[in-house]
Write a protein that holds these residues in place. Sequence first.
Motif, PDB file in Angstrom:
ATOM      1  N   PRO A 167       0.810  -1.224   0.000  1.00  0.00           N
ATOM      2  CA  PRO A 167       0.000   0.000   0.000  1.00  0.00           C
ATOM      3  C   PRO A 167       0.837   1.267   0.000  1.00  0.00           C
ATOM      4  O   PRO A 167       1.961   1.299   0.528  1.00  0.00           O
ATOM      5  CB  PRO A 167      -0.813  -0.135   1.293  1.00  0.00           C
ATOM      6  N   MET A 168       0.288   2.319  -0.609  1.00  0.00           N
ATOM      7  CA  MET A 168       0.920   3.638  -0.618  1.00  0.00           C
ATOM      8  C   MET A 168       0.085   4.610   0.212  1.00  0.00           C
ATOM      9  O   MET A 168      -1.065   4.317   0.557  1.00  0.00           O
ATOM     10  CB  MET A 168       1.067   4.126  -2.067  1.00  0.00           C
ATOM     11  N   LYS A 169       0.631   5.775   0.497  1.00  0.00           N
ATOM     12  CA  LYS A 169      -0.033   6.733   1.375  1.00  0.00           C
ATOM     13  C   LYS A 169      -1.314   7.302   0.773  1.00  0.00           C
ATOM     14  O   LYS A 169      -2.209   7.729   1.493  1.00  0.00           O
ATOM     15  CB  LYS A 169       0.929   7.869   1.718  1.00  0.00           C
ATOM     16  N   ASN A 170      -1.406   7.337  -0.558  1.00  0.00           N
ATOM     17  CA  ASN A 170      -2.583   7.943  -1.199  1.00  0.00           C
ATOM     18  C   ASN A 170      -3.759   6.974  -1.323  1.00  0.00           C
ATOM     19  O   ASN A 170      -4.770   7.299  -1.943  1.00  0.00           O
ATOM     20  CB  ASN A 170      -2.200   8.478  -2.584  1.00  0.00           C
ATOM     21  N   GLY A 171      -3.651   5.765  -0.737  1.00  0.00           N
ATOM     22  CA  GLY A 171      -4.739   4.800  -0.793  1.00  0.00           C
ATOM     23  C   GLY A 171      -4.595   3.766  -1.892  1.00  0.00           C
ATOM     24  O   GLY A 171      -5.281   2.749  -1.878  1.00  0.00           O
ATOM     25  N   ALA A 172      -3.705   4.026  -2.870  1.00  0.00           N
ATOM     26  CA  ALA A 172      -3.445   3.048  -3.927  1.00  0.00           C
ATOM     27  C   ALA A 172      -2.408   2.040  -3.424  1.00  0.00           C
ATOM     28  O   ALA A 172      -1.984   2.085  -2.266  1.00  0.00           O
ATOM     29  CB  ALA A 172      -2.961   3.749  -5.181  1.00  0.00           C
ATOM     30  N   ALA A 173      -1.989   1.135  -4.273  1.00  0.00           N
ATOM     31  CA  ALA A 173      -1.010   0.128  -3.879  1.00  0.00           C
ATOM     32  C   ALA A 173      -0.195  -0.314  -5.079  1.00  0.00           C
ATOM     33  O   ALA A 173      -0.672  -0.287  -6.221  1.00  0.00           O
ATOM     34  CB  ALA A 173      -1.700  -1.073  -3.242  1.00  0.00           C
ATOM     35  N   ILE A 174       1.050  -0.720  -4.826  1.00  0.00           N
ATOM     36  CA  ILE A 174       1.893  -1.348  -5.839  1.00  0.00           C
ATOM     37  C   ILE A 174       1.685  -2.848  -5.749  1.00  0.00           C
ATOM     38  O   ILE A 174       1.646  -3.418  -4.661  1.00  0.00           O
ATOM     39  CB  ILE A 174       3.375  -0.990  -5.617  1.00  0.00           C
ATOM     40  N   VAL A 175       1.556  -3.496  -6.894  1.00  0.00           N
ATOM     41  CA  VAL A 175       1.240  -4.928  -6.930  1.00  0.00           C
ATOM     42  C   VAL A 175       2.274  -5.671  -7.775  1.00  0.00           C
ATOM     43  O   VAL A 175       2.627  -5.234  -8.866  1.00  0.00           O
ATOM     44  CB  VAL A 175      -0.167  -5.156  -7.505  1.00  0.00           C
ATOM     45  N   PHE A 176       2.751  -6.809  -7.248  1.00  0.00           N
ATOM     46  CA  PHE A 176       3.633  -7.716  -7.987  1.00  0.00           C
ATOM     47  C   PHE A 176       2.991  -9.100  -7.982  1.00  0.00           C
ATOM     48  O   PHE A 176       2.573  -9.590  -6.941  1.00  0.00           O
ATOM     49  CB  PHE A 176       5.013  -7.803  -7.336  1.00  0.00           C
ATOM     50  N   THR A 177       2.900  -9.737  -9.155  1.00  0.00           N
ATOM     51  CA  THR A 177       2.291 -11.063  -9.235  1.00  0.00           C
ATOM     52  C   THR A 177       3.131 -12.010 -10.090  1.00  0.00           C
ATOM     53  O   THR A 177       3.861 -11.595 -10.993  1.00  0.00           O
ATOM     54  CB  THR A 177       0.873 -11.002  -9.823  1.00  0.00           C
ATOM     55  N   ALA A 178       2.993 -13.292  -9.798  1.00  0.00           N
ATOM     56  CA  ALA A 178       3.602 -14.357 -10.589  1.00  0.00           C
ATOM     57  C   ALA A 178       2.543 -15.424 -10.788  1.00  0.00           C
ATOM     58  O   ALA A 178       1.776 -15.731  -9.870  1.00  0.00           O
ATOM     59  CB  ALA A 178       4.822 -14.934  -9.885  1.00  0.00           C
ATOM     60  N   GLY A 179       2.479 -16.000 -11.982  1.00  0.00           N
ATOM     61  CA  GLY A 179       1.438 -16.980 -12.226  1.00  0.00           C
ATOM     62  C   GLY A 179       1.680 -17.827 -13.455  1.00  0.00           C
ATOM     63  O   GLY A 179       2.675 -17.657 -14.172  1.00  0.00           O
ATOM     64  N   TYR A 180       0.759 -18.737 -13.688  1.00  0.00           N
ATOM     65  CA  TYR A 180       0.776 -19.628 -14.846  1.00  0.00           C
ATOM     66  C   TYR A 180      -0.400 -19.263 -15.752  1.00  0.00           C
ATOM     67  O   TYR A 180      -1.501 -18.987 -15.264  1.00  0.00           O
ATOM     68  CB  TYR A 180       0.645 -21.084 -14.385  1.00  0.00           C
ATOM     69  N   LYS A 181      -0.153 -19.251 -17.068  1.00  0.00           N
ATOM     70  CA  LYS A 181      -1.228 -18.925 -18.006  1.00  0.00           C
ATOM     71  C   LYS A 181      -1.324 -19.997 -19.090  1.00  0.00           C
ATOM     72  O   LYS A 181      -0.324 -20.355 -19.723  1.00  0.00           O
ATOM     73  CB  LYS A 181      -1.011 -17.561 -18.647  1.00  0.00           C
ATOM     74  N   ARG A 182      -2.549 -20.466 -19.287  1.00  0.00           N
ATOM     75  CA  ARG A 182      -2.833 -21.429 -20.348  1.00  0.00           C
ATOM     76  C   ARG A 182      -3.822 -20.798 -21.316  1.00  0.00           C
ATOM     77  O   ARG A 182      -4.898 -20.384 -20.928  1.00  0.00           O
ATOM     78  CB  ARG A 182      -3.434 -22.709 -19.763  1.00  0.00           C
ATOM     79  N   GLN A 183      -3.434 -20.730 -22.594  1.00  0.00           N
ATOM     80  CA  GLN A 183      -4.285 -20.116 -23.607  1.00  0.00           C
ATOM     81  C   GLN A 183      -4.379 -21.021 -24.829  1.00  0.00           C
ATOM     82  O   GLN A 183      -3.377 -21.341 -25.460  1.00  0.00           O
ATOM     83  CB  GLN A 183      -3.721 -18.751 -24.021  1.00  0.00           C
ATOM     84  N   ALA A 184      -5.590 -21.429 -25.165  1.00  0.00           N
ATOM     85  CA  ALA A 184      -5.820 -22.255 -26.356  1.00  0.00           C
ATOM     86  C   ALA A 184      -6.236 -21.370 -27.525  1.00  0.00           C
ATOM     87  O   ALA A 184      -6.845 -20.302 -27.339  1.00  0.00           O
ATOM     88  CB  ALA A 184      -6.896 -23.298 -26.076  1.00  0.00           C
ATOM     89  N   SER A 185      -5.906 -21.804 -28.730  1.00  0.00           N
ATOM     90  CA  SER A 185      -6.319 -21.077 -29.935  1.00  0.00           C
ATOM     91  C   SER A 185      -6.268 -22.032 -31.124  1.00  0.00           C
ATOM     92  O   SER A 185      -5.718 -23.129 -31.035  1.00  0.00           O
ATOM     93  CB  SER A 185      -5.408 -19.868 -30.190  1.00  0.00           C
TER      94      SER A 185
END
Length: 216
Positions: A167-185
């Motif tokens: 979280p930051m002082k102005n009410g927003a937040a910095i976010v870091f994510t890691a994940g797996y993605k599966r996409q069919a086409s």
Amino acid sequence: MKNSVYTFLLCILSISAFGQSDSLLQAGRFVNITEFGVAFGRAPAYQYYPVYYDYIVWPGPYPYPGASLEKKNVQNWTISSFNGFRLKPKTLLGLTVGLDNYTQDLMLPLSLGLRQTLLQKQKSEGASLFASADLGYGFSLAKVKDDEYADKKGGWMLNPGIGIRLPMKNGAAIVFTAGYKRQASRVKYDYPEEYQLARQDKATRHRFVLRAGFAF
């Protein structure tokens, strides 16, 4: 394709501006989480998919079903924007829209998204660990070059992950994510009847995704 990217970025900026007020933990409040990142994976070294024929009347320089194709490491950019409401102090539910650049395609995934806080340093304003899950459908925005009979189609998409919110002082937040993605086409070729050929190429992409962004 460039116009699609510019339009998407403009929409994301508009949604983010709409959500920049009050505390992020206010129950029932609209929340926007916008992230930019890189997707790591493996892709065919040649510019075609594994091919699955319905029937064909002449041989061609294509791989047969199940053929082993040479692959290479790839890194592609990805954009994601979650837009939802806080159902409970630790639970967010909404829609996620994104833009994913692949070696042979540009996909626009639209999915149902869930964000669940797992651990929090303090009761309300501390750093937190959260889980994310997106399930939906990716639409192809690209065209097959040099083949007027080819039509690119999308497919189902799954994207679970885990992240940290700072979280930051102005009410927003910095976010870091890691994940797996599966996409069919798939690519469907609608050749004229006199060609006596029906063809459909299928691909399922698996990516490890790292993202960073802001929550408003």
